[in-house]
Design a protein around this motif. Structure first.
Motif, short mmCIF file in Angstrom:
data_model
loop_
_atom_site.label_atom_id
_atom_site.label_comp_id
_atom_site.label_asym_id
_atom_site.label_seq_id
_atom_site.Cartn_x
_atom_site.Cartn_y
_atom_site.Cartn_z
N ARG A 69 32.46 -1.99 26.36
CA ARG A 69 32.23 -1.74 24.94
C ARG A 69 30.74 -1.83 24.59
O ARG A 69 30.29 -1.16 23.66
CB ARG A 69 33.04 -2.72 24.09
N LYS A 70 30.00 -2.65 25.31
CA LYS A 70 28.55 -2.72 25.08
C LYS A 70 27.88 -1.38 25.40
O LYS A 70 26.88 -1.02 24.76
CB LYS A 70 27.95 -3.83 25.95
N GLU A 71 28.42 -0.69 26.39
CA GLU A 71 27.87 0.63 26.73
C GLU A 71 28.18 1.67 25.64
O GLU A 71 27.41 2.60 25.41
CB GLU A 71 28.41 1.11 28.07
N LYS A 77 29.40 -7.01 19.04
CA LYS A 77 29.26 -8.48 19.12
C LYS A 77 27.81 -8.94 19.20
O LYS A 77 27.52 -10.06 19.60
CB LYS A 77 30.05 -9.03 20.31
N ALA A 78 26.87 -8.07 18.78
CA ALA A 78 25.45 -8.42 18.89
C ALA A 78 25.08 -9.54 17.94
O ALA A 78 24.10 -10.26 18.17
CB ALA A 78 24.59 -7.18 18.61
N GLN A 79 25.84 -9.70 16.85
CA GLN A 79 25.49 -10.72 15.87
C GLN A 79 25.89 -12.11 16.32
O GLN A 79 25.48 -13.11 15.72
CB GLN A 79 26.15 -10.40 14.52
N ARG A 80 26.69 -12.19 17.37
CA ARG A 80 27.18 -13.49 17.81
C ARG A 80 26.06 -14.26 18.53
O ARG A 80 25.38 -13.72 19.38
CB ARG A 80 28.37 -13.34 18.75
N THR A 81 25.90 -15.51 18.13
CA THR A 81 24.92 -16.36 18.79
C THR A 81 25.50 -16.86 20.11
O THR A 81 26.69 -16.72 20.38
CB THR A 81 24.56 -17.55 17.90
N SER A 82 24.66 -17.45 20.92
CA SER A 82 25.14 -18.00 22.18
C SER A 82 26.09 -19.16 21.91
O SER A 82 26.10 -19.73 20.82
CB SER A 82 23.96 -18.48 23.03
N ASP A 109 36.02 -9.92 36.37
CA ASP A 109 34.61 -9.66 36.10
C ASP A 109 34.43 -8.33 35.36
O ASP A 109 34.97 -7.29 35.76
CB ASP A 109 33.81 -9.64 37.40
N GLY A 110 33.65 -8.38 34.28
CA GLY A 110 33.33 -7.19 33.51
C GLY A 110 34.26 -6.91 32.36
O GLY A 110 34.02 -5.97 31.60
N TYR A 111 35.32 -7.72 32.22
CA TYR A 111 36.34 -7.41 31.21
C TYR A 111 36.57 -8.57 30.26
O TYR A 111 36.45 -9.75 30.62
CB TYR A 111 37.66 -7.04 31.89
N GLU A 112 36.96 -8.20 29.04
CA GLU A 112 37.34 -9.20 28.04
C GLU A 112 38.77 -9.66 28.29
O GLU A 112 39.59 -8.94 28.88
CB GLU A 112 37.22 -8.61 26.63
N ALA A 113 39.05 -10.85 27.79
CA ALA A 113 40.36 -11.45 28.04
C ALA A 113 41.50 -10.63 27.47
O ALA A 113 42.56 -10.49 28.11
CB ALA A 113 40.39 -12.87 27.45
N ASP A 114 41.32 -10.05 26.29
CA ASP A 114 42.46 -9.33 25.69
C ASP A 114 42.82 -8.08 26.49
O ASP A 114 44.00 -7.69 26.55
CB ASP A 114 42.20 -8.99 24.22
N ARG A 245 35.56 6.70 14.32
CA ARG A 245 36.12 7.02 15.65
C ARG A 245 35.61 6.03 16.70
O ARG A 245 36.36 5.58 17.57
CB ARG A 245 35.76 8.45 16.03
N LEU A 246 34.31 5.70 16.62
CA LEU A 246 33.76 4.72 17.55
C LEU A 246 34.42 3.35 17.34
O LEU A 246 34.76 2.66 18.32
CB LEU A 246 32.24 4.60 17.35
N SER A 247 34.63 2.98 16.10
CA SER A 247 35.25 1.70 15.79
C SER A 247 36.66 1.62 16.36
O SER A 247 37.08 0.58 16.91
CB SER A 247 35.28 1.46 14.28
N LYS A 248 37.40 2.73 16.23
CA LYS A 248 38.74 2.75 16.81
C LYS A 248 38.67 2.57 18.32
O LYS A 248 39.48 1.82 18.90
CB LYS A 248 39.45 4.06 16.46
N GLN A 249 37.72 3.22 18.93
CA GLN A 249 37.58 3.13 20.38
C GLN A 249 37.23 1.69 20.80
O GLN A 249 37.77 1.16 21.78
CB GLN A 249 36.50 4.10 20.87
#
Length: 875
Positions: A69-71, A77-82, A109-114, A245-249
């Motif tokens: 999703r970052k690509e 999720k850029a607004q999230r702090t560490s 590796d490389g994937y979110e939990a959901d 459309r991007l948000s849905k993706q």
């Protein structure tokens, strides 16, 4: 157990961990300062699942990337702090807890939990026969993976850590008006601020759901923009179609992640009971541990290490450390011939008296004595005094020695006080609970024998901890010697003049009734004055007075609010007076006469293990709060009187906390004020306001007094402004000026806070320790509270230690003097003695000497002494 599961639990570890961390106060920590709010919440959720669903095959999945999703969007999720530092400390332990439950930790590796969870659930439903998946998560976008045939359900966590709701397809439709498969389209329109998914401006949950219901899906909505009402909405949908459309993706969960897990081979693994208890005890998860033990139930007989401990007061408990001993029936005579000096752990059990009858020990009472060589003696006794007398001067270990009976003359350890010193923030110290947390249990059937053995084992563990934390001298030099002192004071009690009190009560009841009638007349209606809701209605709706603060059930009518609107209506002073009299009447005038013995003496119970600062308190009645500043309060104090031919001698430290502040801060100006014997508040006012003493107003001295004690108690500029009823800026200027004039005080405060942040705790001059987890909180208000607690604890805790040492000195000096006087009460910084009139001067001198003896520092302590027939006269 079947080889093939029919149901699989999939837990989103990150979702639960973050929800737990942010939902619970960051001040939750162990007695050693280890933060545990996320651990507590996470463990509580797992306990809930075990309690409600039993042992199930369970996989906890953790994030290990963004699933591409970052690509797609650099802003995702850029607004999230560490990860917050306090959560980082707890994170490794979450995985440990999962393993102890018998669950599997996994990530890809490389994937979110959901995405990993959805892929496992997809494989499970495609199996033959299919395996049902229950997904536990706080993320609502997971609703999209719910299927038509009920093989995937979402257990969504709510605001509370363990609040959950199970969603199937119909539940999602009921909530959103949309089928689960439309959830990505829904997020495409409304976006998701938590993940920085943009959506379409101006479209929220309600509008998004309505549009999808009308036009079918996201593309249907975008294709029918012209048919949608609202010019601005049309414009946003047109200009932000690509964002939608991007948000849905971004919101669409992937179901084809390469997962090396076969859901059909996941087994329901039994929890590692021993490891679970060890982890829960290490992190002091008392409530979750209790629920866990209940959920686990009686262990498998094939696992003797998980045995049931019997005979512990408070019920049957589970323990990992099974204590065994040679139990021998004995008599009191056997106790007298124990080896001299041998330490013994003592327990005495007595039958509960029938309700309404006077307590009496009968022949069924029993003692238990653990003699430290693997043996326990147990047998009948007449009462606790008989057992203690038989033990002589042998070192005795007991739990809550003051409550057992006569305090052993050689009290070597008290497990209640040991627990208090180790964990002063704890709400209570039940013996059974302390044993359970340490995993201590025994199958000895005799309750007294079992308790004595457990007491010995618990004391051994506590001693190690006390030594490690430098608290052993505080226990042996302060807390243990004080037990006998307090027991003696409780037994002595204080005489109450009930006839005088009855006269006061009659007059007060009459005034309360008249005030009530006056308030009703001014309000124009009758109502219950003690009801905040009814009072609020009268003041703010009927009379239209200024509304200040809103509470949970309406606008506040507390004392601060009434003070602020006092000049707006004559009813307010009458309500304030009614409250004052009503409170004093209910607390003292109605209650005190029923607490006296046959000689009209009141015997309060001193609480030694309550306050985190080390201060003593009392109950039944609470003598600490008998008022002295109001006229009626002074009258009530006047009802506490000495026995005939005696006087009460009151010895009160003079500004002890400010003197301690002068020493620990090493502030030369403040020290000199006390050494010269000047009035500290006048001198402070002169220094802060830069006026000669003879030009100061009473208000100047009042402000200086408030600042002096405000520094000790960590009063903020806001608090000072509220108390002095001055602008906040003026209050801040006062505090800043004070700290400029006394720079060493400012330095002491800064150094104390810095050291506390580094250590996680503060220590008094005599070694008492208090954890301050609030100092590490991200929330500013919680953090500043921690700073105030750190400074205050050093000063007030040291003052508490001084008072306790003074009480021990005074008690011993009285015993050695041959005087008939007794020490009968302590309240804050005051000691009260009852003495024959002829001994008043001697007792006053003894009080001054013994109360200043524990403090060899500069500036010296000062004690004000007075005496009279009543407590009020003595002040």
């Amino acid at each position: 157990m079947a080889d093939r599961p029919d149901e699989l639990f999939l837990i989103d570890g990150n979702s639960l961990a973050y929800r737990a961390f942010f939902a619970l106060p960051e001040s939750i920590a162990t007695s050693t300062g280890q933060p545990t709010n996320a651990i507590f919440g996470f463990a509580s959720m797992l306990v809930k699942l075990l309690t409600e669903y039993g042992v199930k095959p369970t996989i906890v999945v953790w994030d290990a990337g963004s699933s591409g999703r970052k690509e797609l969007s650099a802003d995702y999720k850029a607004q999230r702090t560490s990860r917050p530092d306090l959560l980082k400390e707890q994170w490794p332990h979450l995985l440990e807890i999962v393993e102890a439950f018998g669950y599997r930790n996994t990530h890809v590796d490389g994937y979110e939990a959901d995405d990993v969870i959805a892929s496992i659930a997809q494989r499970a439903r495609e199996a033959d026969p299919p395996v049902r998946s229950v997904v536990v998560t706080g993320d609502r976008d997971a609703f999209q993976i719910i299927d038509d045939d009920g093989m995937v359900a979402i257990m969504a966590t709510g605001r509370g850590i363990t609040d959950t709701k199970l969603y199937d397809r119909q539940a999602v439709i009921d909530r959103y008006g949309l089928a689960p498969e439309l959830i990505p389209d829904f997020y495409g329109l409304k976006g998701d601020t938590s993940d920085n998914i943009p959506g379409v401006p101006g479209i929220g949950d309600k509008t998004g759901a309505t549009l999808l219901q009308q036009f079918g899906d996201l593309e249907g909505v975008l294709a029918n923009v012209e048919n949608i009402s609202g010019a601005k909405r049309k414009e946003n949908l047109t200009n932000h179609a690509d964002d939608a459309r991007l948000s849905k993706q971004l919101a669409t969960i992937q179901r084809d992640v390469p997962v090396d897990i076969d859901p059909t081979h996941e087994a329901a693994r039994e929890p590692d009971r021993s490891k679970l208890r060890e982890v829960f005890r290490r992190f002091e998860l008392r409530a979750p541990l209790s629920r866990l033990e209940e959920a686990l139930g009686v262990p498998d007989p094939a696992h003797p290490g998980d045995g049931i401990g019997e005979g512990i007061p408070g019920g049957t408990l589970t323990g990992d450390v099974q204590l065994t001993a040679r139990v021998r029936e004995a008599t009191i005579a056997d106790l007298r011939v124990l080896p001299p000096g041998q330490e013994v752990a003592l327990a005495v059990t007595v039958p509960e008296a029938p309700e309404g009858e006077l307590f009496a020990i009968d022949a069924e009472a029993r003692f238990g004595v653990s003699v430290g060589d693997g043996g326990v003696l147990t047998g009948p006794c007449a009462d606790a005094a008989e057992v203690i007398a038989a033990l002589g001067d042998r070192p005795v270990v007991v739990h809550d020695a003051k409550a057992v009976g006569p305090v052993p003359p050689n009290l070597a350890h008290d497990t209640l006080l040991g627990a208090y010193l180790l964990e002063p923030a704890r709400r209570g110290y039940p013996f059974a609970e302390l044993c359970e947390e340490r995993g201590l249990a025994t199958k000895i059937e005799d309750p007294a024998a079992a308790t004595s053995l457990l007491t010995s084992a618990l004391a051994a563990w506590q001693r190690e901890q006390l030594t490690e934390r430098g608290l052993e001298s505080l226990l042996h030099d302060v807390e243990l010697p004080l037990v006998g002192v307090l027991a003696s004071m409780e037994a002595a009690g204080m005489r109450l003049d009930k006839a005088r009190l009855a006269l006061i009560k009659g007059r007060v009841d009459e005034e309360i009734g008249q005030l009530e009638r006056d308030v009703w007349e001014l309000a124009g209606e009758e109502f219950v004055l003690g009801s905040p809701q009814q009072l609020g209605h009268v003041l703010f709706e009927k009379l239209g007075l200024s509304r200040k603060r809103r509470g949970k059930t309406g606008f506040s009518t507390d004392a601060r609010v009434l003070q602020a609107i006092r000049e707006e209506h004559p009813v307010i002073p009458k309500i304030e007076r009614w409250r004052e009299l009503n409170q004093l009447s209910k607390t003292y005038l109605d209650v005190l006469p029923h607490l006296t013995d046959a000689e009209d003496r009141i015997h309060t119970t001193f609480l030694q293990a309550v306050a985190q600062t080390g201060r003593l308190s009392s109950t039944n009645p609470n003598m600490q709060n008998v008022p002295v500043r109001t006229e009626l309060g002074r009258e009530i104090r006047g009802c506490f009187r000495a026995a005939d031919g005696h006087v009460l001698v009151s010895a009160d430290y003079s500004q002890v906390e400010l003197r301690i502040l002068a020493h620990v801060a090493d502030e030369p100006v403040l020290k000199e004020i006390f050494i010269r014997g000047d009035d500290v508040h006048t001198a402070t006012a002169s220094t802060v306001f830069q006026k000669p003493a003879d030009q100061l107003t009473p208000m100047d001295r009042s402000k200086a007094k408030m600042i002096n004690y405000g520094i000790v108690y960590g009063l903020s500029d806001f608090g000072l402004a509220d108390r002095l009823n001055i602008p906040r800026e003026e209050a801040k200027a006062f505090i800043d000026t004070y700290l400029e004039r006394f720079p060493k005080v400012a330095q002491f405060m800064a150094d104390t806070i810095a050291q506390a942040k580094e250590d996680g705790h503060v220590t008094t001059l005599y070694g008492r320790r208090r954890q301050i987890p609030e100092l590490r909180a991200r929330n500013y208000q919680v953090r500043t509270l921690g700073e105030r607690l750190a400074v205050n604890t050093v000063i007030q805790g040291t003052a508490a230690d001084v008072m306790k040492l003074a009480m021990i000195e005074a008690f011993r000096a009285l015993a050695a003097s041959g005087l008939a006087a007794r020490m009968i009460l302590t309240v804050h910084d005051e000691l009260v003695f009852e003495a024959p009139e002829s001994e008043a001067d001697a007792v006053a001198a003894l009080a001054v000497e013994t109360m200043t003896k524990p403090w060899p520092y500069e500036p010296p302590l000062a004690v004000d002494v007075g005496y009279g027939v009543s407590w009020m006269d003595a002040k």
